[in-house]
Scaffold this active site. Structure first.
Site, PDB file in Angstrom:
ATOM      1  N   GLU A  80      23.243 -18.757   4.582  1.00 40.34           N
ATOM      2  CA  GLU A  80      23.502 -19.229   3.215  1.00 40.34           C
ATOM      3  C   GLU A  80      22.268 -19.104   2.330  1.00 40.34           C
ATOM      4  O   GLU A  80      22.367 -18.712   1.171  1.00 40.34           O
ATOM      5  CB  GLU A  80      23.988 -20.690   3.230  1.00 40.34           C
ATOM      6  CG  GLU A  80      25.322 -20.910   3.940  1.00 40.34           C
ATOM      7  CD  GLU A  80      26.515 -20.292   3.214  1.00 40.34           C
ATOM      8  OE1 GLU A  80      26.369 -19.810   2.077  1.00 40.34           O
ATOM      9  OE2 GLU A  80      27.606 -20.285   3.816  1.00 40.34           O
ATOM     10  N   ARG A  84      22.562 -16.456  -0.838  1.00 35.10           N
ATOM     11  CA  ARG A  84      22.587 -17.060  -2.180  1.00 35.10           C
ATOM     12  C   ARG A  84      21.206 -17.033  -2.837  1.00 35.10           C
ATOM     13  O   ARG A  84      21.049 -16.536  -3.945  1.00 35.10           O
ATOM     14  CB  ARG A  84      23.094 -18.500  -2.106  1.00 35.10           C
ATOM     15  CG  ARG A  84      24.490 -18.578  -1.514  1.00 35.10           C
ATOM     16  CD  ARG A  84      25.107 -19.936  -1.715  1.00 35.10           C
ATOM     17  NE  ARG A  84      26.176 -20.141  -0.734  1.00 35.10           N
ATOM     18  CZ  ARG A  84      27.239 -20.896  -0.941  1.00 35.10           C
ATOM     19  NH1 ARG A  84      27.411 -21.526  -2.075  1.00 35.10           N
ATOM     20  NH2 ARG A  84      28.159 -21.066   0.002  1.00 35.10           N
ATOM     21  N   ASP A 227      33.458 -11.202   8.956  1.00 38.26           N
ATOM     22  CA  ASP A 227      33.549 -10.483   7.677  1.00 38.26           C
ATOM     23  C   ASP A 227      32.330  -9.677   7.189  1.00 38.26           C
ATOM     24  O   ASP A 227      32.319  -8.444   7.208  1.00 38.26           O
ATOM     25  CB  ASP A 227      34.040 -11.421   6.554  1.00 38.26           C
ATOM     26  CG  ASP A 227      33.300 -12.764   6.471  1.00 38.26           C
ATOM     27  OD1 ASP A 227      32.302 -12.934   7.167  1.00 38.26           O
ATOM     28  OD2 ASP A 227      33.732 -13.623   5.685  1.00 38.26           O
ATOM     29  N   GLU A 361      37.132 -13.270  -2.958  1.00 39.06           N
ATOM     30  CA  GLU A 361      37.393 -12.027  -2.204  1.00 39.06           C
ATOM     31  C   GLU A 361      38.528 -11.172  -2.775  1.00 39.06           C
ATOM     32  O   GLU A 361      38.476  -9.938  -2.704  1.00 39.06           O
ATOM     33  CB  GLU A 361      37.665 -12.344  -0.725  1.00 39.06           C
ATOM     34  CG  GLU A 361      36.439 -12.877   0.032  1.00 39.06           C
ATOM     35  CD  GLU A 361      36.108 -14.336  -0.256  1.00 39.06           C
ATOM     36  OE1 GLU A 361      36.995 -15.053  -0.779  1.00 39.06           O
ATOM     37  OE2 GLU A 361      34.971 -14.766   0.039  1.00 39.06           O
ATOM     38  N   THR A 447      26.665  -9.897  -0.110  1.00 41.32           N
ATOM     39  CA  THR A 447      27.955 -10.555   0.119  1.00 41.32           C
ATOM     40  C   THR A 447      28.179 -11.746  -0.808  1.00 41.32           C
ATOM     41  O   THR A 447      29.248 -12.328  -0.827  1.00 41.32           O
ATOM     42  CB  THR A 447      28.116 -10.950   1.606  1.00 41.32           C
ATOM     43  OG1 THR A 447      29.487 -11.258   1.848  1.00 41.32           O
ATOM     44  CG2 THR A 447      27.229 -12.128   1.980  1.00 41.32           C
TER      45      THR A 447
HETATM   46  C1  DMJ Z   1      30.522 -16.447  -0.227  1.00 42.02           C
HETATM   47  O1  DMJ Z   1      29.476 -17.337  -0.063  1.00 42.02           O
HETATM   48  C2  DMJ Z   1      30.221 -15.117   0.396  1.00 42.02           C
HETATM   49  O2  DMJ Z   1      31.086 -14.169  -0.139  1.00 42.02           O
HETATM   50  C3  DMJ Z   1      30.352 -15.118   1.888  1.00 42.02           C
HETATM   51  O3  DMJ Z   1      30.199 -13.852   2.456  1.00 42.02           O
HETATM   52  C4  DMJ Z   1      31.661 -15.665   2.336  1.00 42.02           C
HETATM   53  N1  DMJ Z   1      32.264 -16.610   1.496  1.00 42.02           N
HETATM   54  C5  DMJ Z   1      31.786 -17.074   0.263  1.00 42.02           C
HETATM   55  C6  DMJ Z   1      32.840 -17.075  -0.815  1.00 42.02           C
HETATM   56  O4  DMJ Z   1      34.132 -17.227  -0.424  1.00 42.02           O
END
Ligand code: DMJ
Length: 466
Positions: A80, A84, A227, A361, A447
């Site tokens: 995280e 982020r 994912d 997503e 992501t």
């Molecule tokens: C986000 O923090 C990122 O996309 C992560 O890869 C998975 N999920 C959340 C949003 O749904």
């Protein structure tokens, strides 16, 4: 306007906290970021910038300069914090050239290194952010405790595929910017180990031991826990200007195995990606798995002879299924997970899976599908999502997730997730922009939707955008 509304309310009621609670009009801190604050500020920086919300961007930048304190003591999720904070700071640096974002990203990168102190070098999920000052030799900072550990619930102290496999993009840039190859080396260990270990039917299970380098359980998912590992394989190759052929091969092989073993068609003709538990299929798709339409489309362009159209079709079918999960709900927003059994198609069957927490997503896939096909239906679907968000998630002081997408009078969960500003609103904006705003030829999105430049010689992309 949605972004400005989300930001203004965060600023008014929760600036400096990690997220806004829009019903109670206060801030949320949570426990994922090890004492770091301002997750929404850092996640929102690049979105504010590309939307030309100049005044708001300056407010966010000022907070990073004056109040973003990295000198914290706490236990942080490596994944995280990386996606982020490091992703957000790097993107802000590449878009603006402002040194403050670069130096904070590098300092924070160093603080995450204890997580890699394991027998295999595969990081654990959590790291201690405490640092000791070392003086002038080598790095100024070094981990104090060297402590790291796994999620309590992850089997037998294992590391999670989507966590240790979602570091490459950011860590390669940390090396690029610092001149220190260590970041890239640390992130690359996982590819070495994953290439060596035997994969059941060519599939990658979600749990691996950082001690032995072996799988701990045979649960495979392109949704949660798996994912972004797949996403970072194809994006690592694209970001390397198509030089990282190892990542490309891993992606191609993984996708082939996924298609062979997990991709199914429902009785009603909807294509979906099931989950796999030691050979038994669970006919469920999580909202998180809906990013895969966009990923498969992005990779299709570069698939071998005769495969391009095949993968574009697969990407379009999966995106269509994810749209159906929205279209079949009363709010026109999709549930956390939807199933294809017991006579149901693309709907949640369990009460606990009916919620929507402002996730990106599905609109992420619309954005890629639009950019790569220009089929206007993707913009129409994006606009449906905008209307639904406005109708059901906008409250007096921000946007909130909802607890049940199958009622037109949903209860709100009182949380404006930081990824709503980083991803959902950014992807919606890009869906309606010209293709040259953050062109897919020059940028890859981490992501958390933070754009990082493709490594064309000397990172030309930065100059062209500026
Ligand atoms: C986000 O923090 C990122 O996309 C992560 O890869 C998975 N999920 C959340 C949003 O749904």
């Amino acid at each position: 306007q949605m972004m400005k509304f989300a930001w203004d309310n965060y600023k008014q009621y929760a600036l400096g906290k990690n997220e806004l609670r829009p019903l109670t009009k206060n801030g949320h801190i949570g426990n994922m970021f090890g004492g770091l604050r301002g997750a929404t500020v850092v996640d929102a920086l690049d979105t504010l910038y590309i939307m030309e919300l100049e005044e708001e961007f300056q407010e966010a930048k000022k907070w990073v300069e004056k109040s973003f304190d990295l000198n914290v003591n706490g236990e942080a999720s490596l994944f995280e914090v990386n996606i982020r904070y490091i992703g957000g700071l790097l993107a802000a640096y590449y878009l603006t050239g402002e040194e403050v974002f670069k130096s904070k990203a590098l300092e924070l990168g160093e603080k995450l290194l204890p997580a890699f102190n394991t027998p295999t070098g595969i990081p654990r999920g959590w790291s201690d952010l405490r640092l000791c000052l070392l003086g002038n030799e080598g790095s100024l900072f070094s981990p104090c405790s060297g402590m790291s550990w796994s999620w309590g619930w992850a089997s037998a102290g294992s590391s999670i595929l989507a966590e240790f496999g979602t570091l490459h993009l950011e860590f390669l840039h940390l090396s690029e910017l610092s001149g220190n190859p260590m970041f890239a080396e640390k992130a690359s260990t996982s590819h070495l180990i994953l290439n060596r270990v035997e994969k059941p039917q060519g599939l990658y299970p979600n749990f691996l031991s950082p001690v032995t380098g072996n799988w701990v359980q045979h649960h495979v998912s392109i949704g949660g826990l798996g994912d972004s590992f797949y996403e970072y394989l194809i994006k690592s190759w694209l970001m390397s200007d198509k030089k990282d052929s190892e990542a490309k091969k891993m992606y191609d092989d993984a996708l082939e195995a996924i298609e062979k073993h997990l991709v199914k068609k429902s009785a009603g003709g909807l294509t979906y990606i099931a989950e796999w538990r030691g050979g038994v299929l669970d006919h469920k798709m999580g909202h998180l798995a809906c990013f895969s339409g966009g990923m498969i489309a992005l990779g299709a362009e570069h698939a071998g002879e005769g495969r391009k159209q095949h993968y574009m079709d697969l990407a379009a079918e999966i995106t269509n299924t994810c749209h159906e999960s929205y279209a079949r709900s009363d709010t026109k927003l999709g549930p956390e997970a939807f199933r294809f059994d017991t006579g149901t198609e693309a709907m949640a069957t369990r009460l606990s899976e009916r919620y929507y927490i402002l996730r990106p997503e599905v609109v992420e896939s619309y954005m890629y599908m639009w950019r790569l096909t220009h089929d206007p239906k993707y913009r129409q679907w994006g606009w449906e999502a905008v209307k639904a968000l406005e109708k059901h998630c906008r409250v007096e002081a921000g946007f909130s997730g909802i607890r049940d997408v199958y009622t037109t009078t949903p209860t709100h969960d009182n949380m404006q997730q930081s990824f709503f500003l980083a991803e959902t609103l950014k992807y919606l904006y890009l869906l309606f922009c010209e293709d040259d705003v953050l062109s897919l030829d020059d940028w890859v999105f981490n992501t958390e939707a933070h754009p990082l430049p493709v490594n064309h010689t000397n990172f030309k992309a930065k100059a062209s955008v500026q």
